[in-house]
Every structure is written in C-alpha cells, then in structure tokens.
Design an enzyme around this catalytic site. Structure first.
Site, PDB file in Angstrom:
ATOM      1  N   ARG A 262     -12.587  -1.792   3.120  1.00  0.00           N
ATOM      2  CA  ARG A 262     -11.560  -2.665   2.518  1.00  0.00           C
ATOM      3  C   ARG A 262     -11.551  -3.954   3.330  1.00  0.00           C
ATOM      4  NH1 ARG A 262      -6.574  -0.410  -0.195  1.00  0.00           N
ATOM      5  NH2 ARG A 262      -6.918  -2.351  -1.328  1.00  0.00           N
TER       6      ARG A 262
ATOM      7  N   ASN B  19      -1.513 -10.765   0.807  1.00  0.00           N
ATOM      8  CA  ASN B  19      -0.856  -9.490   0.471  1.00  0.00           C
ATOM      9  C   ASN B  19      -1.243  -9.137  -0.967  1.00  0.00           C
ATOM     10  OD1 ASN B  19       0.959  -7.321   1.292  1.00  0.00           O
ATOM     11  ND2 ASN B  19       2.382  -8.118  -0.217  1.00  0.00           N
TER      12      ASN B  19
ATOM     13  N   GLY C  92      -2.510   0.874   2.251  1.00  0.00           N
ATOM     14  CA  GLY C  92      -1.475   0.212   3.047  1.00  0.00           C
ATOM     15  C   GLY C  92      -2.122  -0.191   4.364  1.00  0.00           C
TER      16      GLY C  92
ATOM     17  N   ASP D 271      -1.169  -7.847   4.340  1.00  0.00           N
ATOM     18  CA  ASP D 271      -2.425  -7.188   4.723  1.00  0.00           C
ATOM     19  C   ASP D 271      -3.198  -8.005   5.743  1.00  0.00           C
ATOM     20  OD1 ASP D 271      -1.706  -6.006   2.000  1.00  0.00           O
ATOM     21  OD2 ASP D 271      -3.234  -4.671   2.814  1.00  0.00           O
TER      22      ASP D 271
HETATM   23  O1  MRU Z   1      -4.212  -2.152  -1.908  1.00  0.00           O
HETATM   24  P1  MRU Z   1      -3.140  -1.532  -1.072  1.00  0.00           P
HETATM   25  O2  MRU Z   1      -2.273  -0.602  -1.836  1.00  0.00           O
HETATM   26  O3  MRU Z   1      -3.675  -0.950   0.198  1.00  0.00           O
HETATM   27  O4  MRU Z   1      -2.266  -2.787  -0.675  1.00  0.00           O
HETATM   28  C1  MRU Z   1      -1.121  -2.607   0.036  1.00  0.00           C
HETATM   29  C2  MRU Z   1      -0.319  -3.818   0.119  1.00  0.00           C
HETATM   30  O5  MRU Z   1      -0.658  -4.869  -0.327  1.00  0.00           O
HETATM   31  C3  MRU Z   1       0.900  -3.702   0.895  1.00  0.00           C
HETATM   32  O6  MRU Z   1       1.826  -4.635   0.474  1.00  0.00           O
HETATM   33  C4  MRU Z   1       0.505  -3.989   2.314  1.00  0.00           C
HETATM   34  O7  MRU Z   1      -0.485  -3.147   2.767  1.00  0.00           O
HETATM   35  C5  MRU Z   1       1.613  -4.056   3.178  1.00  0.00           C
HETATM   36  S1  MRU Z   1       1.449  -3.019   4.484  1.00  0.00           S
HETATM   37  C6  MRU Z   1       2.520  -1.790   4.464  1.00  0.00           C
END
Ligand code: MRU
Length: 353
Positions: free
Chosen positions: A99, A252, A57, A242
């Site tokens: 990431r 996202n 997240g 993101d």
């Molecule tokens: O790969 P992730 O699980 O870290 O991706 C998360 C997302 O895409 C969420 O929609 C995003 O981080 C929104 S922030 C709360």
C-alpha cells in the site's frame, strides 16, 4: 465481540501471538457481519492481507508491516550471511509495495529492517523492535484519545470520513478516539458517518464501532455532507490521515478533500488526527509520493453480506483513486499525542524529529 479498548475479550486488531509465534489480524473485510481472526506465519500471506484489506487503516498496517519484516528474518534464517541483507531488502520491498500511500507502513517496516541489521538478523531482537513499534502507536493513539477530547463540546455533531477507529489503529483509534472519550465523559455527541465509497469503511466499520460504544450516529451518503453543513447540522469534522507532509498537507481516504473544501466554505472546523508514524519526513511535495489506485471492480461491485454485488453498468470502465490530498490551509488543527496543534505548532514538532 468487541475489541480491547471497546471493552471485551482482550483482543486487538493486530496482535502478535506469543505462544504460537504468529500474527493474528481481525478480518476487517467481514465487519460488521462477522468478527473473525486470521493467523499469519509468513511474509507473502501478510502482504496479501494488507493488499486485500483484511487489515487496513494507516497505523494498523504500519504495525502489521513491522511484524511482517520481523517474520522475514525467519524466512532468511538458512541462507548464507553474506546474502541476508539483499534477501531481506527484497522482502522489505514487497512489504512496502503493498500500500504505497499510507506512510506508517513504510516508516515502521524500515525501522524494523534497521533493527535487523543492527542485531545481526536476530529474530528475537527484530521481533522485539516490531512489538515496541506496535506498542508505540498504541500509546500514541491512547494519548490522541485523551488530548483530542478538548475540542469536543457537549451537544456537538461531528462528521467523520472513512474509518479511523480502534480497528484501523491496533486500538484506541485516531479520529474516533476523542469522540469515544467525549461520550465516555458524558458529553452528548452525535456523529455523521460518511459511508465512504467505494469500500464503505464508514458505513461498515465506523458504524459498527460507534454502535459498540453506544454513540449516537447516522450513516450518510458521501454527497450529503456538504448539504448538512449548509444547514448548520455539522459542528466540526474529525478524520484521520494516511500521510502528513512536513508542511501539514495530508493525504487521506478519497473524499477527504471534498469534505475539507465544503467545511472551509461553511466555516466548519476541520481536524485531522494521527500518530507521528504518519508523518512523511522525506517528501518535499505532493509530487514525491504515490497515490494508490485500486482495482476498478471495487467501484463497480459492493461487498454485501451475501457476496459481491454488481452496482454499475457492466460495460463501463471505472477509476479508483484510494486517497486524495488536502492542503494545510483547509485544516484547522491536527490532533496528535502532543495535543491539538495548529499548522505552525505541528511543523515545529515535525522539525524536532
Ligand atoms: O484504505 P484504508 O481503509 O486503509 O484507508 C484508511 C483511511 O483513509 C483512514 O482514514 C486512515 O487510515 C486514517 S488512520 C486511522
């Protein structure tokens, strides 16, 4: 066990332990089957935790990266002053490479790096900067929860994708925040939760968080969303981001773009919620940043309570882009700590940064 904003035990998904001087993370890989906390004392292990999605997240990994950068100061304590900057930059590169799409991570780790330079590599001062940023994202998410509620009407059915709840954001959530607030205000809401293949953050984490809150919801397969829109079953879409470019383009979780196209076709309002640390002030276009591609086995195997289960033909290759890109013309509004903004209002706010 619930996390702090969910009402129990006073824990957050990312928490600095003052007594022990280490970072504690809820292991999100185990939700909903187990609530477990892992402690981290060094940069290498935190990088591993971000990469393997113990913590995930965008705002949560932003706060985690901030603490990792502060811990890097401890690791360069005994090297000559003249070498400290280069060594710290090496560690910063490692942190930022974990990431590449979620920009909070880059923004927050860079700010902590700057604090380190400004304070002559003082661990205490640098840690303070990390704590401030963690509190900042927390406060912004609280405001997103408070201000975003205005778009939710009694009786609304809302589609969300991936997980943008308290666990993804240190606490409070972005997309889920206004939904939780609406529910707490007594509005009747029903949430359709995209399961979000391949990692199933929707089915596992969003489902769990909504259950903790007692919010009516149903998990759907990602491919069911457009059908439900065509039947008039979805009033609005609310999800996170993101990365948001200066023109309001968002990146996202993979599948967001398909949801946005379907929503646009069916005239379902589409909202993205995020704190200002998700804004990318550097990239001029989508060519300027990297979309993360993850291991193909995340597509071929599903993590169950019992372990990894192969769900694909073993001899086939798989491709695993983790994020996609949604242009501003598909986005009705942006839910921010300044309120719910249209594209122009968002761009004006970004220009002030
Ligand atoms: O790969 P992730 O699980 O870290 O991706 C998360 C997302 O895409 C969420 O929609 C995003 O981080 C929104 S922030 C709360």
């Amino acid at each position: 066990m619930k996390i702090k904003s969910l009402g129990l035990d006073g824990v957050r998904s990312v928490e600095w332990n003052e007594e022990k001087n280490w970072l504690t993370l809820i292991d999100q890989r185990l939700i909903p089957f187990e609530v477990k906390f892992n402690d981290y004392t060094n940069v290498e292990d935190i990088c591993g935790a971000i990469q393997t999605m113990v913590v995930r997240g965008a705002p949560a990994i932003g706060a985690t990266a901030a603490y990792a950068t502060a811990l890097a100061i401890k690791e360069i304590e005994n090297i000559p002053v003249c070498d400290k900057k280069a060594k710290l930059e090496e560690k910063l590169d490692l942190i930022q490479a974990t990431r590449p799409t979620a920009v909070d991570l880059k923004n927050y780790s860079f700010l902590v790096y700057q604090a380190a330079l400004e304070t002559n590599f003082s661990f205490d001062e640098t840690l303070l900067a990390a704590k401030r940023l963690s509190n900042q994202t927390l406060e912004e998410c609280r405001l997103i929860r408070e201000k975003g509620v205005e778009i939710i009407e009694d009786g609304n059915t809302i589609l969300t994708h991936c997980n943008a709840g308290p666990l993804a954001t240190v606490d409070y959530g972005t997309a889920l925040g206004p939904i939780i607030n609406a529910h707490n205000q007594g509005k009747n809401v029903h949430v359709f939760v995209d399961e979000t293949r391949p990692k199933l953050q929707g089915a596992k984490i969003t489902g769990w968080e909504l259950e903790q809150e007692g919010i009516s919801h149903q998990i759907i397969s990602d491919s069911a969303a457009a059908f439900l829109m065509s039947k008039g079953k979805i009033d609005k879409v609310i999800l996170g981001a993101d990365r948001c470019l200066k023109d309001g383009t968002i990146s996202n979780k993979i599948g967001t773009y398909s949801v946005a196209i379907a929503a646009n076709y069916h005239k379902v309002p589409f909202y993205s919620a995020f704190p200002w640390s998700t804004v990318d002030l550097e990239s001029e276009s989508i060519e300027d940043f990297k979309i993360e591609f993850r291991d193909e086995n995340e597509v071929k195997y599903v993590k169950s309570k019992e372990g990894d289960v192969l769900v694909a033909n073993p001899g086939s290759d798989a491709l695993n882009p983790a994020f996609d890109i949604t242009p501003p013309e598909l986005i009705t509004g942006y839910i921010t700590s300044k309120g719910v903004l249209n594209q122009e209002e968002l761009m004006n706010e970004i220009n002030k940064k």
